[in-house]
Design a protein around this motif. Sequence first.
Motif: not given
Length: 286
Positions: A162-185
């Motif tokens: 997803x595209x982040x135009x603000x900032x996440x709590x750790x300063x995440x910004x821009x294109x955010x990659x989610x690694x689905x394999x980690x989500x169940x855990x």
Amino acid sequence: MRLRTRFAPSPTGPLHLGHAYSAILAHDMARAAGGDFVLRIEDIDRSRSRAEWEDLIYKDLSWLGLSWETPVVRQSERLHLYRQTLQSLWNEDLLFACTCNRRDILEAASAPNESEPAVGPDGIVYPGTCRDRKSFGDPVMPTNTALRLDMAKAIDDRPATFEETGRGPEGESGRIDIHPIALPGEIGDVVLARRDMGTSYHLSVVVDDADQGITHVVRGQDLFEATKIHVVLQDILSLPRPEYHHHRLIRDEAGKRLAKRDDARSIQSYRDAGATPDDIRRMVGL
Ligand code: GLU
């Protein structure tokens, strides 16, 4: 595409400075782009929502100088839509009924080696108790029980973004990659329908953002991690992905995030004390 933002408060208490910041940001973003600003009342929690808090939301936002599209959408009037969505997920065997209470979850999650259970955006990562009992292919969706998403089944191998135009709590910004394999855990089998509500925040917000054509979701950084759940839901429901703009949280002098019970910082109390809407903008750093 015409820009459409939204502010989506729950009428469970007075709006405070943090809400004012969020609402003004979303409103100003829409106005600057010649777009639309939508107000949505998130009142699925009938035990905590009150008509007087909803009235105060309208009063506070108007006083702040904001205007929004009418009629205002209330989630409590859209339960049938959420039900339909749940039914389609049930038909695809992506949900299971869950009868665990908090204690069952805590006990099962700490059981294997008495270690600290993993915690995700919705609290303790569900240990899978009822998932392992689920009967596949049952055409009848239960109505009086919680429904959880079978996260391992719901995810795809492809990374979601997803595209982040603000900032996440750790300063995440821009294109955010989610690694689905980690989500169940990391997140686990989230509840999509609470027993007492027939829906959940995650399900309703995803259905409504799509249904209302929201192109930019503006909200606090506390919901950054929840966006991963929303992205998974958008993908399995084939819904468009808005851009996300997570903003900093407004804190008190001790650095604590404001909560609804901080009545002293409610917009109403500032108004009653003679503050102007410009004072509020200044107080939140706008
Ligand atoms: N209703 C949520 C709240 O009041 C906001 C949800 C959102 O913006 O996605 O915290």
